[in-house]
Design an enzyme around this catalytic site. Structure first.
Site, PDB file in Angstrom:
ATOM      1  N   ILE A  18      38.663  32.679  46.786  1.00 50.35           N
ATOM      2  CA  ILE A  18      39.102  31.651  47.489  1.00 50.35           C
ATOM      3  C   ILE A  18      40.328  32.162  48.332  1.00 50.35           C
ATOM      4  O   ILE A  18      40.745  31.772  49.241  1.00 50.35           O
ATOM      5  CB  ILE A  18      38.991  30.332  46.814  1.00 50.35           C
ATOM      6  N   LEU A  39      45.323  41.466  40.421  1.00 50.13           N
ATOM      7  CA  LEU A  39      44.044  42.343  40.730  1.00 50.13           C
ATOM      8  C   LEU A  39      43.184  42.364  39.466  1.00 50.13           C
ATOM      9  O   LEU A  39      42.060  43.479  39.600  1.00 50.13           O
ATOM     10  CB  LEU A  39      44.209  43.591  41.318  1.00 50.13           C
ATOM     11  N   SER A  40      43.227  41.476  38.682  1.00 49.34           N
ATOM     12  CA  SER A  40      42.144  41.692  37.518  1.00 49.34           C
ATOM     13  C   SER A  40      40.677  41.096  38.195  1.00 49.34           C
ATOM     14  O   SER A  40      39.949  41.815  37.521  1.00 49.34           O
ATOM     15  CB  SER A  40      42.812  40.673  36.247  1.00 49.34           C
ATOM     16  N   LEU A  80      46.650  29.817  42.900  1.00 53.36           N
ATOM     17  CA  LEU A  80      45.335  29.853  42.567  1.00 53.36           C
ATOM     18  C   LEU A  80      45.006  30.971  41.535  1.00 53.36           C
ATOM     19  O   LEU A  80      43.858  31.115  41.145  1.00 53.36           O
ATOM     20  CB  LEU A  80      44.349  30.110  43.921  1.00 53.36           C
ATOM     21  N   ALA A  81      46.024  31.512  41.065  1.00 56.45           N
ATOM     22  CA  ALA A  81      45.755  32.569  40.313  1.00 56.45           C
ATOM     23  C   ALA A  81      45.149  32.168  38.748  1.00 56.45           C
ATOM     24  O   ALA A  81      45.588  31.179  38.318  1.00 56.45           O
ATOM     25  CB  ALA A  81      46.940  33.278  39.960  1.00 56.45           C
ATOM     26  N   TYR A 147      38.562  27.387  28.950  1.00 57.30           N
ATOM     27  CA  TYR A 147      39.046  27.241  30.559  1.00 57.30           C
ATOM     28  C   TYR A 147      39.314  26.049  30.913  1.00 57.30           C
ATOM     29  O   TYR A 147      40.510  25.805  31.747  1.00 57.30           O
ATOM     30  CB  TYR A 147      37.803  28.029  31.279  1.00 57.30           C
ATOM     31  N   ILE A 207      16.297  31.177  35.946  1.00 56.78           N
ATOM     32  CA  ILE A 207      17.108  29.837  35.732  1.00 56.78           C
ATOM     33  C   ILE A 207      16.977  29.593  34.348  1.00 56.78           C
ATOM     34  O   ILE A 207      15.989  29.842  33.859  1.00 56.78           O
ATOM     35  CB  ILE A 207      15.950  28.887  36.487  1.00 56.78           C
ATOM     36  N   PHE A 208      18.132  29.169  33.941  1.00 57.27           N
ATOM     37  CA  PHE A 208      18.131  28.387  32.596  1.00 57.27           C
ATOM     38  C   PHE A 208      17.887  27.243  32.552  1.00 57.27           C
ATOM     39  O   PHE A 208      18.698  26.455  33.150  1.00 57.27           O
ATOM     40  CB  PHE A 208      19.650  28.667  31.981  1.00 57.27           C
TER      41      PHE A 208
END
Ligand SMILES: NC(=O)c1ccc[n+]([C@@H]2O[C@H](COP(=O)([O-])OP(=O)(O)OC[C@H]3O[C@@H](n4cnc5c(N)ncnc54)[C@H](O)[C@@H]3O)[C@@H](O)[C@H]2O)c1
Length: 311
Positions: A18, A39-40, A80-81, A147, A207-208
């Site tokens: 993005i 740059l990960s 955004l990182a 997360y 598909i799960f």
């Protein structure tokens, strides 16, 4: 028009999917850009087309000296990182908290000290957990992964700084973003990047669960437009969340049909996966004048989607 009030902007995570589209949009408008990215998961090649007006600082948003260097002279910061894998966050919750929440705080402090006008944070619909759709910003938050919890904590830092009065903050929450440069070869990839690459190789999609689970897919061009609007809107609510979604629910089965995938193979549903998610996008329309413009069927026609992640 953003270019009439913004001369220089910082984009953290600007080498990513993005972020690099946002950098393109800012440079097209003649705005100088500083990218801070470790740059990960992002790639410097996403930025090579910009021969001038762009500075790349390779480093982490957890390093205060790099954050300060990146925001000097900037009118806006687009933050955004982030690490973006729910699965990885379960394995490494401390890393996610330090980057998503701690890194956001570092960027807020650096921006405030440098006299930046506004920081726009890239939030995530994952903070809503399994709230029933359509999901408005009033829905209770219920993060189901480290997360999501760290993204929510980052937003709280944004609201705290806005209350301080020296830095404006905006907290758009993105739904499921897709488009060119989204990597299918990364463990963090979105379902569209993965299915599009599989369709191109003639492989059977997996598909799960039943495939009837729904998501709100929004094209990266729409997200970039929403971010630019969040940069210039008069009042962005002191860091209160603003959904950026299309408002349309699409099932995973429909998606495979739109992409021209073969008949999918089903595997057991993944534990903890939300069944349905779509945005109530009305606040974004009122506050930002935002409305998604790219219809999913049209966005999926882009041939470059089918090459994402190859090579
Ligand atoms: N893609 C989606 O559907 C989606 C949905 C909701 C929210 N978001 C948010 O949007 C933002 C961008 O996501 P994306 O999909 O472009 O992912 P991405 O992985 O392509 O981009 C993230 C960028 O951040 C960089 N980065 C990671 N850790 C860093 C650190 N410590 N310091 C500096 N840079 C670092 C990566 O190298 C990468 O360039 C993220 O904040 C993500 O949480 C994305």
């Amino acid at each position: 028009m953003i270019e009439s009030t913004v001369r220089r902007a910082c984009v953290t995570g600007g080498a990513g999917f993005i972020g690099s589209h946002l950098v393109d949009a800012l440079r097209v408008r003649g705005i100088e850009v500083v990218v801070l990215d470790d740059l990960s998961s992002g790639q410097a090649e996403n930025l090579t087309k910009h021969s001038d007006g762009l500075e790349l600082i390779e480093g982490s948003v957890t390093e205060s000296a790099r954050c300060s260097a990146a925001v000097q002279g900037c009118d806006l910061v687009f933050h955004l990182a982030s690490r973006v894998s729910v699965v990885e966050s379960v394995e490494k919750p401390g890393l996610y908290r330090s980057i998503c929440a701690g890194g956001t705080r570092q960027m807020l402090e650096a921006a405030e000290n440098a006299g930046v006008r506004r920081l726009i944070h890239a939030g995530s619909c994952s903070v809503y957990g399994d709230a029933p759709p359509p999901i408005s910003e009033d829905a209770p938050t219920s993060p189901t992964s480290p997360y999501a919890a760290a993204k929510l904590e980052a937003e709280e830092h944004c609201r705290e700084f806005a209350r301080g009065g020296r830095l404006e903050t905006a907290c758009p929450r993105f739904f499921n973003v897709y488009g060119p440069r989204q990597r299918a070869d990364s463990p963090y990839a979105g379902v569209i990047a993965i299915f599009a690459a599989m369709a191109a190789r003639g492989e059977t999609p997996v598909i799960f669960g039943t495939g009837e689970q729904t998501r709100d897919f929004i094209h990266v061009a729409d997200i970039v437009n929403g971010l630019l609007l969040a940069g210039i809107a008069g009042d962005v609510g002191g860091g209160q969340p603003i959904n950026l979604g299309s408002g349309r629910a699409t099932s995973i089965l429909e998606l495979t049909a739109f992409l021209g995938c073969g008949v999918p193979r089903h595997e057991p549903a993944r534990q903890g996966e939300n069944l349905h998610s779509s945005a109530d996008p009305s606040l974004a329309r009122r506050v930002l004048g935002f409305k998604s413009a790219v219809e999913l069927e049209a966005g999926l026609q882009d041939p470059s989607l089918r090459h994402s992640g190859e090579g």
